[in-house]
Design an enzyme around this catalytic site. Structure first.
Site, PDB file in Angstrom:
ATOM      1  N   TYR A 154     -13.819  -3.050  10.229  1.00  0.00           N
ATOM      2  CA  TYR A 154     -12.455  -2.573  10.018  1.00  0.00           C
ATOM      3  C   TYR A 154     -11.656  -2.685  11.310  1.00  0.00           C
ATOM      4  O   TYR A 154     -10.524  -3.191  11.316  1.00  0.00           O
ATOM      5  CB  TYR A 154     -12.458  -1.128   9.522  1.00  0.00           C
ATOM      6  CG  TYR A 154     -11.081  -0.504   9.495  1.00  0.00           C
ATOM      7  CD1 TYR A 154     -10.201  -0.767   8.450  1.00  0.00           C
ATOM      8  CD2 TYR A 154     -10.659   0.335  10.531  1.00  0.00           C
ATOM      9  CE1 TYR A 154      -8.926  -0.210   8.437  1.00  0.00           C
ATOM     10  CE2 TYR A 154      -9.394   0.892  10.522  1.00  0.00           C
ATOM     11  CZ  TYR A 154      -8.528   0.618   9.476  1.00  0.00           C
ATOM     12  OH  TYR A 154      -7.270   1.160   9.473  1.00  0.00           O
ATOM     13  N   GLY A 184       0.831  -1.202   0.000  1.00  0.00           N
ATOM     14  CA  GLY A 184       0.000   0.000   0.000  1.00  0.00           C
ATOM     15  C   GLY A 184       0.859   1.243   0.000  1.00  0.00           C
ATOM     16  O   GLY A 184       0.675   2.149   0.813  1.00  0.00           O
ATOM     17  N   ALA A 185       1.797   1.315  -0.953  1.00  0.00           N
ATOM     18  CA  ALA A 185       2.846   2.337  -0.910  1.00  0.00           C
ATOM     19  C   ALA A 185       2.581   3.543  -1.790  1.00  0.00           C
ATOM     20  O   ALA A 185       3.357   4.493  -1.758  1.00  0.00           O
ATOM     21  CB  ALA A 185       4.181   1.703  -1.321  1.00  0.00           C
ATOM     22  N   ASN A 186       1.511   3.542  -2.558  1.00  0.00           N
ATOM     23  CA  ASN A 186       1.376   4.605  -3.563  1.00  0.00           C
ATOM     24  C   ASN A 186       0.752   5.882  -3.026  1.00  0.00           C
ATOM     25  O   ASN A 186       0.771   6.915  -3.692  1.00  0.00           O
ATOM     26  CB  ASN A 186       0.565   4.102  -4.763  1.00  0.00           C
ATOM     27  CG  ASN A 186      -0.866   3.751  -4.408  1.00  0.00           C
ATOM     28  OD1 ASN A 186      -1.108   2.665  -3.889  1.00  0.00           O
ATOM     29  ND2 ASN A 186      -1.811   4.636  -4.659  1.00  0.00           N
ATOM     30  N   GLY A 198       1.583   4.986   3.617  1.00  0.00           N
ATOM     31  CA  GLY A 198       2.537   4.097   2.960  1.00  0.00           C
ATOM     32  C   GLY A 198       3.567   4.859   2.150  1.00  0.00           C
ATOM     33  O   GLY A 198       4.763   4.563   2.203  1.00  0.00           O
TER      34      GLY A 198
END
Length: 344
Positions: free
Chosen positions: A208, A34-36, A40
């Site tokens: 969640y 989840g780096a974009n 992240g």
């Protein structure tokens, strides 16, 4: 012990945020799921400033991932970011991601499992699972277990300590796994993910948080089954309530309420990323003190009473067993990993 509201609000003030820790990651490979965007991406920027040998930006979208790689270079000067595609809502994509690591043959020193979703409604994936449960717990656990041999090999080959960081949440202080689900060992996860169970609006809104609790359970269980001498530190970290795209799929009045809270209390995204970085590189002279721990505000916190109590400990072990059973049906490497690296 549940922190007081005043204590939690104290750590939601920018002035109380500790500075980001520094370190030298020369030659080391870091992977961020989840780096974009959001926390992240900010975490990747900090790792870039530590001169990581490689940074793997693990993203679902090719276009957004490539944009993130370019932004990383523009904002930090770091030109060794690599986009690797992984869609946690698709078990096949997780297997392909792990296959790429096997074919790549490179080291893996740090993995930060940051990817998550909060749609606020029951949506099935192509694999037939509730999307929140699959993305936040099952696939996150799946990719970590499939990469575990590479993580351990890296540590042993280089005489180092690897780290596995799962991104949890301080919302775990506000929820438990309800008794009617806990009373179904072997089917706790399936119960929590079922349409029948999630017909209750409150349960759907809490899902969640429950998956973030499951992330902590997984970190604690993995640490316990690896044993105290394993050359890898596993922990779970809460980034705090931050500005994020995580809640972009919420709808209706609940989305409006969350937006109000975000406006009033949310930290800048970069502040949350400091906590992830601390979990990944903090306390280099005393890393064993982070084994299996829950981290918040760049320090070790005691988890909720439920987590450390008898009901929570049993629930943790039951969910661990069920998770391995579900994932083993998806890939035989899971049982191989369990037999080779994880004590019974």
């Amino acid at each position: 012990m549940k922190p007081k509201i005043s204590e939690r609000l104290k750590w939601q003030r920018v002035k109380n945020q500790p500075p980001v820790v520094s370190g030298d990651l020369s030659g080391k490979t870091v992977c961020v799921l989840g780096a974009n965007t959001g926390i992240g991406f900010e975490t990747c920027k900090h790792f870039a400033n530590m001169n990581a040998g490689r940074i793997i930006l693990a993203c679902r979208s090719e276009a957004r991932g490539q944009e993130a790689v370019q932004r990383l270079e523009q904002e930090t000067g770091y030109a060794k970011g690599e986009l690797w595609i992984i869609d946690l809502s698709d078990f096949r994509s997780v297997r392909q991601f792990a296959d790429r690591w096997e074919n790549d043959g490179g080291r893996l020193d740090i993995i930060v499992a940051n990817a998550a979703m909060e749609p606020g409604k029951h949506v099935l994936t192509k694999d037939g699972w509730d999307s929140t449960v699959q993305v936040n717990h099952l696939s996150t656990s799946f990719v970590i277990l499939l990469l575990l041999p590479r993580i351990l090999k890296t540590a042993r080959d280089h005489g180092s300590l690897s780290r596995i960081v799962l991104v949890s949440s301080e919302l775990l202080y506000d929820i438990t796994v309800e008794k009617d689900a806990r009373d179904k060992p072997g089917n706790i996860i399936r119960t929590l993910a079922s349409a029948e169970y999630l017909k209750d609006t409150r349960r759907m809104r809490e899902l969640y948080s429950v998956t973030k609790l499951m992330n902590l359970f997984f970190a604690r269980a993995l640490n316990a089954h690896l044993g105290p001498s394993a050359p890898v530190i596993v922990n779970a970290v809460a980034p705090g309530f931050c500005v994020s795209e995580l809640r972009r799929d919420l709808s209706g009045g609940f989305k409006y309420m969350v937006k109000v809270f975000e406006y009033m209390f949310a930290l800048p995204t970069e502040c949350g990323s400091r906590r992830l970085v601390w979990a990944a590189v903090g306390l280099p002279n005393a890393p064993d003190s982070l084994r299996g721990q829950y981290i918040n505000c760049c320090e070790v916190w005691e988890p909720s009473d439920f987590v450390i109590g008898a009901d929570g400990r049993k629930c943790q072990q039951d969910i661990w067993i069920e998770t391995l059973a579900i994932l083993d049906k998806l890939d035989p490497r899971i049982s191989e990993v369990a037999d080779t690296y994880l004590a019974a």
